[in-house]
Every structure is written in C-alpha cells, then in structure tokens.
Design an enzyme around this catalytic site. Structure first.
Site, PDB file in Angstrom:
ATOM      1  N   HIS A 191      -4.542  40.632  40.992  1.00 17.03           N
ATOM      2  CA  HIS A 191      -3.780  41.177  39.872  1.00 17.03           C
ATOM      3  C   HIS A 191      -4.143  42.670  39.850  1.00 17.03           C
ATOM      4  O   HIS A 191      -4.879  43.134  38.984  1.00 17.03           O
ATOM      5  CB  HIS A 191      -4.188  40.464  38.581  1.00 17.03           C
ATOM      6  CG  HIS A 191      -3.258  40.711  37.432  1.00 17.03           C
ATOM      7  ND1 HIS A 191      -2.250  41.657  37.471  1.00 17.03           N
ATOM      8  CD2 HIS A 191      -3.188  40.139  36.199  1.00 17.03           C
ATOM      9  CE1 HIS A 191      -1.606  41.641  36.316  1.00 17.03           C
ATOM     10  NE2 HIS A 191      -2.155  40.730  35.528  1.00 17.03           N
TER      11      HIS A 191
ATOM     12  N   LYS B 297      13.031  22.603  42.838  1.00 19.95           N
ATOM     13  CA  LYS B 297      14.017  21.589  43.207  1.00 19.95           C
ATOM     14  C   LYS B 297      15.192  22.172  43.978  1.00 19.95           C
ATOM     15  O   LYS B 297      15.606  21.663  44.999  1.00 19.95           O
ATOM     16  CB  LYS B 297      14.534  20.892  41.948  1.00 19.95           C
ATOM     17  CG  LYS B 297      13.546  19.882  41.404  1.00 19.95           C
ATOM     18  CD  LYS B 297      14.091  19.235  40.135  1.00 19.95           C
ATOM     19  CE  LYS B 297      12.972  18.580  39.363  1.00 19.95           C
ATOM     20  NZ  LYS B 297      13.074  18.809  37.924  1.00 19.95           N
TER      21      LYS B 297
ATOM     22  N   ARG C 176       1.974  40.025  27.842  1.00 18.90           N
ATOM     23  CA  ARG C 176       1.375  41.348  27.977  1.00 18.90           C
ATOM     24  C   ARG C 176       1.807  42.053  29.262  1.00 18.90           C
ATOM     25  O   ARG C 176       2.313  43.167  29.239  1.00 18.90           O
ATOM     26  CB  ARG C 176      -0.141  41.147  28.010  1.00 18.90           C
ATOM     27  CG  ARG C 176      -0.971  42.245  27.512  1.00 18.90           C
ATOM     28  CD  ARG C 176      -2.386  41.698  27.439  1.00 18.90           C
ATOM     29  NE  ARG C 176      -2.320  40.298  26.998  1.00 18.90           N
ATOM     30  CZ  ARG C 176      -2.789  39.874  25.841  1.00 18.90           C
ATOM     31  NH1 ARG C 176      -3.373  40.715  25.026  1.00 18.90           N
ATOM     32  NH2 ARG C 176      -2.684  38.615  25.495  1.00 18.90           N
ATOM     33  N   THR C 177       1.605  41.380  30.373  1.00 16.94           N
ATOM     34  CA  THR C 177       1.866  42.034  31.650  1.00 16.94           C
ATOM     35  C   THR C 177       3.349  42.370  31.795  1.00 16.94           C
ATOM     36  O   THR C 177       3.705  43.481  32.176  1.00 16.94           O
ATOM     37  CB  THR C 177       1.402  41.130  32.806  1.00 16.94           C
ATOM     38  OG1 THR C 177       0.025  40.852  32.632  1.00 16.94           O
ATOM     39  CG2 THR C 177       1.615  41.809  34.136  1.00 16.94           C
TER      40      THR C 177
ATOM     41  N   ARG D 241       5.328  37.908  39.574  1.00 20.33           N
ATOM     42  CA  ARG D 241       4.197  37.039  39.223  1.00 20.33           C
ATOM     43  C   ARG D 241       4.547  35.625  39.651  1.00 20.33           C
ATOM     44  O   ARG D 241       5.653  35.138  39.421  1.00 20.33           O
ATOM     45  CB  ARG D 241       3.909  37.072  37.733  1.00 20.33           C
ATOM     46  CG  ARG D 241       2.902  35.975  37.342  1.00 20.33           C
ATOM     47  CD  ARG D 241       2.417  36.066  35.942  1.00 20.33           C
ATOM     48  NE  ARG D 241       1.520  37.200  35.790  1.00 20.33           N
ATOM     49  CZ  ARG D 241       0.751  37.385  34.720  1.00 20.33           C
ATOM     50  NH1 ARG D 241       0.769  36.517  33.729  1.00 20.33           N
ATOM     51  NH2 ARG D 241      -0.038  38.431  34.630  1.00 20.33           N
TER      52      ARG D 241
END
Lengths: 337, 430
Positions: A164, A112, A84-85, A134
C-alpha cells in the site's frame, strides 16, 4: 527468467533491471507506475515527499486547485471497500483538475462473469490515463501494470497483503514533518504484521530512508515467515518494543483473526498488545502515535491515546491528499517526458 | 517389421550398458542389443551415427485433461507432446472430470489413447469415490479395467482413518497407492512456499510442515498396514530425508519429484510469475539441493514431469487466483540430462530415474533395451543445442517457465512398440 505472460498488443515489455522496478520505473528512473515502495531509492522517495510538501502548502490555501492534470481521466478501480483511501485519491485527482471516475466492483460478482482483464480492457477503451487499483489479491497492481496499454499509469491503492505504497508515503511524510531526519529515529510497528500490506510498505520506506531502527511488535502468530529479512528487529513484548521509540504505528486488528486461530480473543490481545496511556509512557516523551485507520478502539488502541496529544492520526488523512497528488503528478510527468 | 538401428551409442540404465552398436527390433520387441544376431535380415536399416539410443521415458504424472477439460488439452495433443519429449509411457492421475473412479473412465482414456499417436497411456484409479475422500472407490474394478495403482491425486482425505482403511483395502489386491504428502489444513489457501519471498510478496504461504506432517502420518500408516505406498512430488529436503530413512528401515515406500523442483526455487516466482505457481510449491535452495542429493543417491527413484497444461486464461490474473501447474512433458528429458551436466549424477543414473526407476514403482516391463523388452526407445542427438521456443512447443498448454532455456541435445525420434511415433521435422535438424 523471461516474461511469459501474454502481453497486451503493443504493450511495453518490462525492461531488464533490478526487481521489482523494471515495471514501475522508466529507463531514466522516473516513476511510471506506483506499485510498491520496495526497490525505490532514497532520492526518489525524497523527491515524492518534497513534491507532496509543495502541494501541502497549497492545500492549506483558500483555492486548492492546480491545472496539472487538466483533461486527464483517472479511474478509481476498487475491488475492495475503502472510504479513506478512495476519497483522498479522488480529492487529490480533483485538486489536480483531473476527471475522476469511481468504479466499485464487488469481487464476488466479478469473479462469476467478467475476468479482471476484461474489466480492465473495457475501462481502458474509454481512453483513460490512470488506474488507481485496490484488490484483495496480492500482485494485482503488478498484473494490471503488465497488461495496460502504453501510456496508462497504475497506482496501487492496496493489493492483498502485499503493498500500500501511498499509505506508507503519507506516513513518511507525517513523520518527516514532525521529526525531520529519519536516521536517528526508532520506529515501532505494532500488531498484525502477517496480514498487513501497510506494514510491508512502511518497512520498505523506513529502511530506504535509513531510519535508525525499525521494530515490529506482535505475537508470533501474527508475524510472517522470515520477517527479519525485511530489515526489522522483532519484538514479542510490547513494553520492550516501545522502549524509547520516537514513532509508534499501530495496525488494525481484523475480527477474523480470532476465527482462524491466530489469537484467542480481543480481550487478551488488548491486554498484551493494546496501546494504552500507561504503555505510551515507555516511549520517548515526544513520541508520535500513528494508525492507518480505521482504528478499533479498545482492541489495539485506547481512545485516550488515539485522541491524545501524541496522536497524528487525522494529520495522516490530511497529508494523504498531498502525497497522492505528488504521486499522480509525477507518474503523469514520466509518461509525458 | 524388422528394423536394424546401427552405429548408435546404446545406453541402457538397467545394467549400465554403454556401447556403440546396433539395436535389432523384431515386431514390437527388441530382438538384440549391441550386435545383430547371425542371419538377421532387417526390412529397414537406420544409421544412427552420432546419436544416443535410450529407453523411452516413463512419466509417472501427466495430466492429459481428458475427459472434462478439453479446452486445456487432449489425449491426442499431449501424447504427441510427450513423444516429442522422448516419453513413451505416461501415467494419468485420477483427477479428471469426472474423476477416474469407475471402469468407464479408464476405458474412455484407453480408447482416446488408441486413437492417438501411440504413446502408452496408463491411469491411476481413484482411491476414494469421486476423490471426495470419504468412501472408498471400487478399486478392484478399477484394477481389472487396467488401473496401475490408486491415488487421490492432490485431493484430501477426510481423516487418517479413511487413509488407513484405503491402504488396507488396496493392499488386498497388491495395488500400489500413490499419495501426495500435503496436509490440507496446513496448506490452506497457500499458493507458494512460506518463507522470505511469500512474506515479501504478501502471498499466503505453504509451510514445509504441510509436507512433513502429512508424510509422517503416511509413514506411520505404512508401518501399521504394510501397504505399498509411492509418495508423489516431494518438495522438501526434510521430506526426502524422511523417505530415505523409511526405506533404510525397510518400509515399502518410494518417492518421486517433479523435474522443475530440481531447478527452480521460490525466488523464481520473482514478481508474481504465474508459470512458477505450482503445488507443491517451489521451495528454497536448501530444499532444491536436498531433493537433488536424494535423486543422486536413488532415495528418490523417479523424476516425473507433473505435466499440467493450461489454457492461457488460467494463468492470466493475480498470482493466487491462477491455476497451479507447469506444462512439462517436453522438458522432462532435457532437464534430467541437465543434472548430468551439472555433475549431480552419472548418465546412467539420470536415465534410470526416468526409465527403470518409475518402471519399478508401478511394475512396468518397459524402460529397458534388453532382448525381449518392448521396443520403446528414443534417438537423442547430443550435439545439437536446443532453445525451447513457443513455436516448437507441441503441448496445448504453453504454461512453462522454461521457454528460452537452452539445452544441449534434442530428441530426434521416438519409437513405441517397434515403430516411430514422432520424428523431428527435418528442417530443424539441418
């Protein structure tokens, strides 16, 4: 306390000023980055919502595109899965005529080899204008904003449990469209407040907009320490918490909460904190039901409620595009000013 | 060589001595304090007018990063940093790579220390094999190799039964056991104090109970076993109160605190400042004030640096992913003396917390200026203001929240065993 991080060569140093805005605002108070709702003022939030309103009108038309960010490159830098975002950020950028690059990085492999800063530097070297980030760790958007080259904006699309902001803004936009004035509203946020960046940003936004009463409803094991200091009334009983509220915001319950002994079972959680048709009747008759998605039907919300007449869950998604267009155009404007 | 240091204000916390006079050094020892004995013919005379002469500091916890993490720091770099901060003896916790769990590691560190500037370096041996918390380390061998005590550093023990057996076994040899009070499960993935700031920043918190629950278990086992335990790095007021009560009841326990805990709180984490990422975490003002009060009363009898130098990359990332710790050798003495300025305790008591206090905990003979004592001392210039700058910093680790802090006074010279190991460059003192 002074900045002791090693800054990017030529990077601007954060100006002295009230926390946490020395990073995200320019000297004249315009948005440079969007990292957190905390500390923004009512005028600025209202300006964002007003700007989103103009885009919302446009988004309902046949031709949904403006040339505001033509020639700009926006990078969606997602270290955590999102549908969605990410897609609404992408659509927002495209409707502003920007070029969009989606970079999805599996954190386990990123850890890593390349450091977060190396990743950032490499993409920065491609002359981009904005990062939408994000990441699973709180403070990542702040970290990136501290280290990007001057002229690049950072939009926080969710960092750990911290913030958010665009989600909270689209929620405010949705509430304002339906309810207008915030000062007389009672709003209840229900569920896993402890782990929720959405709840934190919503609480800040609601308080900045001078909401009449902000409640959080959750078992003690899902409330963060000193939560009342965020400016909320705490309820442990859902029936009491829903009494006469104008807006109910349900939060998603993650399965791993059972594994880490926050809760005994989904069943008991639903019994105590699930939003059902019966419980909805305790709220104000014109109450809105909201959810940032994705909803766990039968865990935190009954399907009949999620799909019922009070629900504005899909509107939230639609408005997400307008709100993200508003934020993107405003931060780019601040850089050009 | 014989040296006469004249006209210094000699401050000795061991007996509250405070006199302007001379210190006579013969070889590696102090011959006389106050006045030179008749017939003393020094090879060298030093005029220390306007300076304080205090015992060299003893630091109970300093990571030198050798062996295994030489990209962070070395014995050579950090002992020089210690000397510039007035520290003449320091104790290395056993969490090197590999851990100090056999005489070989003890000998390696001792050898490196002998090649360095001269600051005395002591080690704590591992309490358990590889610090894994399961099987006891060969404590007797470690002791015979020179370990001053045993510790599991910040690593957890498998169970309270392992702790009980470890305490009993160490007691066989009269070893002091240095324990950190951190319940591993309650600490979890926490990276700062659990409270209003962790809630605001969305960071996993470490509750006060992580310390008090672990401390309660430790004190119960001290009572059970009679072991001599030193609790390292308290962070809570409640923890300090528990130690005070246990000491009042006659239990053989002592405690220390890191200097930064007496000045910073969770609020200093501000917007994710990784230089304030420490374990145990910075807590609230109530804790800071409680720790200060316990230091003033002597219930916490030592202040240490808890020095943990890091290379820049370790602190470059989102807060929780950065490595905890502060590079702190060079601020231990200035911060300790700041407590006197703050009116918390007398000058002698403050000095005692970094000299005689830690000396008593691990049985060191130094930390005093009485005749016959080791000639480890510091000349402190109380009149020159010192602003802490990166350019003057000697530790390889630049991870400190104290850059740009201003302190009144600075170290002029540091002596170990009757010879200067560090002297402030003259352009700075002009």
């Amino acid at each position: 306390m002074t900045e002791t991080l090693i800054a990017h060569p030529g990077a601007r140093l954060p100006e002295p000023g009230p926390l946490p805005n020395r990073l995200q605002l320019t000297d004249d108070g315009q948005l440079r980055h969007m990292l957190t709702i905390e500390g923004l003022n009512r005028e600025l939030l209202t300006e964002i919502l007003d700007t989103a309103e103009s885009f919302a009108n446009m988004n309902e038309k046949a031709v949904k595109k403006v040339p505001l960010l033509r020639g700009k490159t926006i990078v969606n830098l997602f270290f955590e899965a999102s549908t969605r975002t990410r897609t609404t950020f992408e659509l927002a950028a495209k409707r502003l005529s920007a070029d969009v690059l989606n970079v999805n990085i599996n954190t386990s492999s990123a850890v890593k080899g390349e450091s977060l800063l190396d990743t950032l530097r490499n993409i920065e070297a491609m002359n981009v204008d904005m990062f939408v980030v994000r990441h699973e760790e709180s403070g990542t958007a702040h970290f990136i904003a501290r280290h990007v080259a001057p002229g690049i904006s950072v939009l926080n699309a969710g960092d750990g449990r911290h913030a958010h902001p665009t989600q909270a803004l689209l929620d405010m936009f949705t509430i304002r469209r339906h309810k207008g004035d915030f000062t007389k509203l009672k709003v209840a946020i229900v569920g896993d407040i402890l782990h929720s960046r959405v709840a934190r940003s919503q609480i800040h936004a609601l308080n900045i907009l001078q909401t009449g009463e902000v409640r959080v409803v959750a078992p003690c094991s899902l409330l963060p320490a000193n939560v009342d200091q965020l400016g909320v009334h705490v309820y442990n009983d859902l029936d009491a918490g829903l009494k006469d509220v104008d807006v109910i915001i349900m939060l998603r319950l993650q399965r791993e909460r059972m594994e880490h002994a926050h809760l005994p079972s989904e069943h008991e959680y639903y019994q105590l904190f699930g939003l059902t048709s019966r419980r909805l009747q305790l709220a104000h008759p014109t109450c809105l039901v909201m959810h940032p998605g994705p909803a766990n039907r039968g865990v935190e919300i009954e399907s009949a409620v999620a799909d019922g007449p009070h629900s504005v869950i899909l509107e939230q998604v639609t408005y997400g595009i307008s709100v993200r267009m508003a934020v993107m155009s405003m931060v780019m404007g601040a850089h050009q000013a | 060589m014989s040296v006469l240091i004249e006209n210094a204000r000699i401050l000795d916390p061991v007996d509250g001595y405070d006199t302007i006079g001379s210190l006579c050094v013969q070889g590696s020892e102090i011959l006389a304090r106050g006045q030179a004995p008749d017939g003393f013919e020094p090879r060298r005379r030093i005029d220390a007018s306007g300076l304080w002469l205090i015992p060299g500091l003893i630091d109970l916890a300093a990571r030198l990063r050798e062996p295994g993490q030489e990209h962070k720091a070395t014995v050579a770099s950090e002992t020089l940093a210690a000397a510039s901060g007035g520290i003449t003896s320091l104790v290395v916790p056993p969490d090197t790579e590999p851990p100090i769990d056999s005489p070989a590691e003890v000998e390696l560190i001792n050898r490196r220390a002998r090649q360095a500037c001269g600051v005395r370096v002591y080690v704590l041996g591992a309490l358990t094999h590889q610090l894994e918390g399961q099987q006891l380390a060969e404590m007797a061998a470690l002791m015979n190799a020179g370990a001053r005590g045993v510790s599991n550093a910040n690593k957890p023990l498998a169970s309270l039964l392992v702790l009980r057996r470890a305490l009993e076994y160490a007691t066989t040899f009269g070893l002091t056991i240095v324990l950190s009070a951190q319940d591993p499960a309650l600490t979890g993935s926490g990276c700062m104090h659990e409270g209003a700031v962790s809630t605001r920043l969305g960071l996993a918190g470490i509750p006060e109970a992580a310390e008090t629950a672990a401390l309660g278990a430790i004190l119960a086992l001290v009572e059970q076993t009679g072991a001599r335990v030193h609790v390292a790095r308290l962070s809570t007021r409640r923890g300090a109160e528990m130690i005070a009560k246990a000491r009042a009841e006659g239990l053989p326990v002592s405690a220390d605190v890191a200097a930064h805990q007496l000045f910073l709180t969770e609020v200093d984490v501000a917007e994710y400042d990784p230089n304030c990422h420490v374990i145990p975490p910075l807590r609230v003002q109530r804790d800071r004030d409680g720790l200060r009060a316990a230091v003033a009363r002597g219930e916490i009898s030592a202040i240490c640096s808890d020095h943990q130098p890091h290379e820049p990359d370790s602190k470059l990332g989102p807060f929780a992913g950065t490595e905890p710790g502060i590079s702190a050798l060079e601020t231990l003495l200035p911060l300790t003396l700041r407590l006197v300025e703050d009116g918390l305790l007398s000058l002698h008591d403050a000095l005692a917390r970094v000299t005689t206090g830690p000396a008593e905990i691990l049985g060191f003979a130094q930390g005093r200026l009485t005749p016959g004592a080791r000639a480890d001392f510091v000349l402190w210039d109380p009149a020159t203001m010192q602003e802490v700058h990166r350019e003057d910093w000697l530790s390889a680790g630049h991870n400190t929240p104290f850059f740009n802090w201003t302190f009144s006074g600075q170290v002029r010279e540091t002596w170990v065993a009757g010879r200067p190991v560090w002297t402030r460059p003259s352009e700075d003192t002009a």
